[in-house]
Design a protein around this motif. Structure first.
Motif, PDB file in Angstrom:
ATOM      1  N   PRO A   1     115.371 142.785  35.364  1.00 17.93           N
ATOM      2  CA  PRO A   1     114.315 142.211  34.514  1.00 17.93           C
ATOM      3  C   PRO A   1     112.958 142.547  35.110  1.00 17.93           C
ATOM      4  CG  PRO A   1     115.344 140.513  35.853  1.00 17.93           C
ATOM      5  CD  PRO A   1     116.110 141.779  36.100  1.00 17.93           C
ATOM      6  N   ARG A   2     111.923 142.529  34.300  1.00 19.66           N
ATOM      7  CA  ARG A   2     110.568 142.837  34.781  1.00 19.66           C
ATOM      8  C   ARG A   2     109.747 141.571  34.810  1.00 19.66           C
ATOM      9  NH1 ARG A   2     111.658 147.377  37.054  1.00 19.66           N
ATOM     10  NH2 ARG A   2     112.445 148.941  35.659  1.00 19.66           N
ATOM     11  N   PRO A   3     108.903 141.294  35.758  1.00 19.13           N
ATOM     12  CA  PRO A   3     108.890 141.924  37.076  1.00 19.13           C
ATOM     13  C   PRO A   3     110.047 141.399  37.915  1.00 19.13           C
ATOM     14  CG  PRO A   3     107.269 140.188  37.030  1.00 19.13           C
ATOM     15  CD  PRO A   3     107.874 140.262  35.637  1.00 19.13           C
ATOM     16  N   ASP A   4     110.607 142.247  38.710  1.00 16.69           N
ATOM     17  CA  ASP A   4     111.816 141.903  39.449  1.00 16.69           C
ATOM     18  C   ASP A   4     111.606 141.890  40.954  1.00 16.69           C
ATOM     19  OD1 ASP A   4     115.058 143.300  39.973  1.00 16.69           O
ATOM     20  OD2 ASP A   4     114.586 141.254  39.422  1.00 16.69           O
ATOM     21  N   GLU A   5     110.491 142.454  41.415  1.00 17.54           N
ATOM     22  CA  GLU A   5     110.268 142.558  42.853  1.00 17.54           C
ATOM     23  C   GLU A   5     108.955 141.880  43.227  1.00 17.54           C
ATOM     24  OE1 GLU A   5     110.217 146.823  43.036  1.00 17.54           O
ATOM     25  OE2 GLU A   5     112.277 146.887  43.738  1.00 17.54           O
ATOM     26  N   GLU A   6     108.887 141.437  44.486  1.00 19.82           N
ATOM     27  CA  GLU A   6     107.640 140.864  44.986  1.00 19.82           C
ATOM     28  C   GLU A   6     107.146 141.692  46.160  1.00 19.82           C
ATOM     29  OE1 GLU A   6     107.925 137.169  47.296  1.00 19.82           O
ATOM     30  OE2 GLU A   6     110.101 137.387  47.178  1.00 19.82           O
ATOM     31  N   LEU A   7     105.828 141.806  46.270  1.00 16.37           N
ATOM     32  CA  LEU A   7     105.218 142.528  47.374  1.00 16.37           C
ATOM     33  C   LEU A   7     105.327 141.669  48.624  1.00 16.37           C
ATOM     34  CD1 LEU A   7     103.590 145.043  48.283  1.00 16.37           C
ATOM     35  CD2 LEU A   7     101.526 143.735  47.750  1.00 16.37           C
ATOM     36  N   VAL A   8     105.977 142.206  49.661  1.00 17.90           N
ATOM     37  CA  VAL A   8     106.184 141.484  50.914  1.00 17.90           C
ATOM     38  C   VAL A   8     105.102 141.835  51.928  1.00 17.90           C
ATOM     39  CG1 VAL A   8     107.780 141.193  52.854  1.00 17.90           C
ATOM     40  CG2 VAL A   8     108.673 141.410  50.544  1.00 17.90           C
ATOM     41  N   TRP A   9     104.687 143.100  51.948  1.00 17.21           N
ATOM     42  CA  TRP A   9     103.717 143.562  52.946  1.00 17.21           C
ATOM     43  C   TRP A   9     103.083 144.849  52.455  1.00 17.21           C
ATOM     44  CZ3 TRP A   9     103.608 148.076  55.983  1.00 17.21           C
ATOM     45  CH2 TRP A   9     102.696 148.065  57.050  1.00 17.21           C
ATOM     46  N   ASP A  10     101.823 145.056  52.802  1.00 18.46           N
ATOM     47  CA  ASP A  10     101.209 146.364  52.624  1.00 18.46           C
ATOM     48  C   ASP A  10     100.280 146.600  53.812  1.00 18.46           C
ATOM     49  OD1 ASP A  10      99.154 144.634  51.865  1.00 18.46           O
ATOM     50  OD2 ASP A  10      98.401 145.959  50.324  1.00 18.46           O
ATOM     51  N   GLY A  11     100.254 147.837  54.257  1.00 16.32           N
ATOM     52  CA  GLY A  11      99.445 148.186  55.413  1.00 16.32           C
ATOM     53  C   GLY A  11      99.722 149.619  55.824  1.00 16.32           C
ATOM     54  N   LEU A  12      99.253 149.984  57.010  1.00 17.05           N
ATOM     55  CA  LEU A  12      99.435 151.348  57.497  1.00 17.05           C
ATOM     56  C   LEU A  12     100.721 151.471  58.306  1.00 17.05           C
ATOM     57  CD1 LEU A  12      95.800 152.276  58.571  1.00 17.05           C
ATOM     58  CD2 LEU A  12      97.011 152.899  56.474  1.00 17.05           C
ATOM     59  N   GLY A  13     101.451 152.535  58.035  1.00 16.47           N
ATOM     60  CA  GLY A  13     102.685 152.869  58.740  1.00 16.47           C
ATOM     61  C   GLY A  13     102.885 154.365  58.626  1.00 16.47           C
ATOM     62  N   ALA A  14     104.113 154.803  58.813  1.00 12.37           N
ATOM     63  CA  ALA A  14     104.420 156.231  58.670  1.00 12.37           C
ATOM     64  C   ALA A  14     105.855 156.378  58.207  1.00 12.37           C
ATOM     65  CB  ALA A  14     104.216 156.967  59.994  1.00 12.37           C
ATOM     66  N   VAL A  15     106.085 157.336  57.310  1.00 16.99           N
ATOM     67  CA  VAL A  15     107.440 157.697  56.885  1.00 16.99           C
ATOM     68  C   VAL A  15     107.632 159.150  57.260  1.00 16.99           C
ATOM     69  CG1 VAL A  15     108.971 158.028  54.914  1.00 16.99           C
ATOM     70  CG2 VAL A  15     107.490 156.011  55.006  1.00 16.99           C
ATOM     71  N   MET A  16     108.741 159.429  57.971  1.00 10.52           N
ATOM     72  CA  MET A  16     109.008 160.795  58.429  1.00 10.52           C
ATOM     73  C   MET A  16     110.514 161.005  58.509  1.00 10.52           C
ATOM     74  SD  MET A  16     107.767 160.083  62.325  1.00 10.52           S
ATOM     75  CE  MET A  16     106.255 159.399  61.707  1.00 10.52           C
ATOM     76  N   PRO A  17     110.957 162.266  58.515  1.00  9.15           N
ATOM     77  CA  PRO A  17     112.391 162.526  58.635  1.00  9.15           C
ATOM     78  C   PRO A  17     112.965 161.844  59.874  1.00  9.15           C
ATOM     79  CG  PRO A  17     111.259 164.525  58.042  1.00  9.15           C
ATOM     80  CD  PRO A  17     110.191 163.498  58.349  1.00  9.15           C
ATOM     81  N   PHE A  18     114.158 161.288  59.745  1.00 11.95           N
ATOM     82  CA  PHE A  18     114.790 160.551  60.832  1.00 11.95           C
ATOM     83  C   PHE A  18     115.089 161.460  62.016  1.00 11.95           C
ATOM     84  CE2 PHE A  18     118.216 158.341  63.021  1.00 11.95           C
ATOM     85  CZ  PHE A  18     117.643 157.087  63.129  1.00 11.95           C
ATOM     86  N   GLY A  19     114.741 160.993  63.186  1.00  7.23           N
ATOM     87  CA  GLY A  19     115.072 161.709  64.410  1.00  7.23           C
ATOM     88  C   GLY A  19     114.061 162.733  64.855  1.00  7.23           C
ATOM     89  N   ARG A  20     113.102 163.060  64.013  1.00  5.25           N
ATOM     90  CA  ARG A  20     112.098 164.046  64.395  1.00  5.25           C
ATOM     91  C   ARG A  20     110.997 163.372  65.194  1.00  5.25           C
ATOM     92  NH1 ARG A  20     108.369 165.957  59.946  1.00  5.25           N
ATOM     93  NH2 ARG A  20     106.600 165.423  61.202  1.00  5.25           N
ATOM     94  N   PRO A  21     110.651 163.890  66.347  1.00  7.63           N
ATOM     95  CA  PRO A  21     109.538 163.290  67.080  1.00  7.63           C
ATOM     96  C   PRO A  21     108.282 163.302  66.218  1.00  7.63           C
ATOM     97  CG  PRO A  21     110.700 164.878  68.434  1.00  7.63           C
ATOM     98  CD  PRO A  21     111.244 165.017  67.034  1.00  7.63           C
ATOM     99  N   ALA A  22     107.590 162.205  66.191  1.00  4.87           N
ATOM    100  CA  ALA A  22     106.482 162.025  65.274  1.00  4.87           C
ATOM    101  C   ALA A  22     105.274 162.891  65.583  1.00  4.87           C
ATOM    102  CB  ALA A  22     106.067 160.553  65.277  1.00  4.87           C
ATOM    103  N   ILE A  23     104.981 163.118  66.856  1.00  2.00           N
ATOM    104  CA  ILE A  23     103.723 163.791  67.170  1.00  2.00           C
ATOM    105  C   ILE A  23     103.924 165.025  68.041  1.00  2.00           C
ATOM    106  CG2 ILE A  23     102.257 161.756  66.881  1.00  2.00           C
ATOM    107  CD1 ILE A  23     102.390 161.302  69.873  1.00  2.00           C
ATOM    108  N   THR A  24     105.124 165.611  67.977  1.00  3.21           N
ATOM    109  CA  THR A  24     105.373 166.810  68.773  1.00  3.21           C
ATOM    110  C   THR A  24     105.653 167.987  67.870  1.00  3.21           C
ATOM    111  OG1 THR A  24     107.726 166.332  68.955  1.00  3.21           O
ATOM    112  CG2 THR A  24     106.316 165.504  70.715  1.00  3.21           C
ATOM    113  N   GLN A  25     105.309 169.163  68.322  1.00  2.00           N
ATOM    114  CA  GLN A  25     105.569 170.402  67.599  1.00  2.00           C
ATOM    115  C   GLN A  25     106.621 171.187  68.372  1.00  2.00           C
ATOM    116  OE1 GLN A  25     104.177 171.364  64.663  1.00  2.00           O
ATOM    117  NE2 GLN A  25     103.224 169.354  64.606  1.00  2.00           N
ATOM    118  N   PRO A  26     107.417 172.040  67.696  1.00  2.00           N
ATOM    119  CA  PRO A  26     108.374 172.876  68.421  1.00  2.00           C
ATOM    120  C   PRO A  26     107.653 173.792  69.402  1.00  2.00           C
ATOM    121  CG  PRO A  26     108.749 172.984  66.052  1.00  2.00           C
ATOM    122  CD  PRO A  26     107.461 172.239  66.267  1.00  2.00           C
TER     123      PRO A  26
END
Length: 143
Positions: free
Chosen positions: A44-69
């Motif tokens: 049903p609409r609306p079905d979800e509630e906003l729990v949190w908003d802010g700064l974060g990061a989404v990245m592929p799992f297991g990849r070091p966030a700030i390193t290059q090969p």
């Protein structure tokens, strides 16, 4: 030498540059309705509630966030639909099946991965790790 939490916050703050929203469907699927034409459950609409908003990061799992090969090195990483979300440690505790939406980027030069903007991810493991300044959760692509 003592651990410098403030220094760690400054370093981590540089990678927490995705604008994230966390949404929760408090009733889960128990309040969804069956669409008899399609046979699918429809929330049903609306079905979800906003729990949190802010700064974060989404990245592929297991990849070091700030390193290059290293130049010339070869790495083989299996394809995966798993990603990790890195959130500040003061973000609220999340639950399995909460949804993280990448709402935008705070980077002046533009998002790290423009294709993530607008994407939604389901939390599949809310306890990957909690550290002095960040919490890491495993997420899977929804759309």
């Amino acid at each position: 030498m003592a651990f410098d939490v403030e220094g760690a916050r400054r370093v981590v703050g540089r990678i927490l540059d995705d604008k994230l929203e966390v949404w929760r469907d408090g009733a889960g699927r128990t309040d969804d309705l069956l669409d008899e034409t399609t046979g699918r459950l429809v929330p049903p609409r609306p079905d979800e509630e906003l729990v949190w908003d802010g700064l974060g990061a989404v990245m592929p799992f297991g990849r070091p966030a700030i390193t290059q090969p290293v130049s010339g090195s070869v790495t083989v990483e299996p394809p995966t639909t798993d990603y990790q979300a890195v959130l500040p440690v003061d973000a609220p505790a999340l639950r399995r099946d909460d949804v993280i939406r990448v709402a935008g980027s705070a980077r002046p030069e533009g998002p790290r991965d423009p294709q993530l903007i607008g994407r939604r991810f389901r939390i599949s493991d809310e306890a990957v790790g909690t550290y002095s300044v960040v919490r890491i959760v495993r997420v899977q692509v929804l759309d």
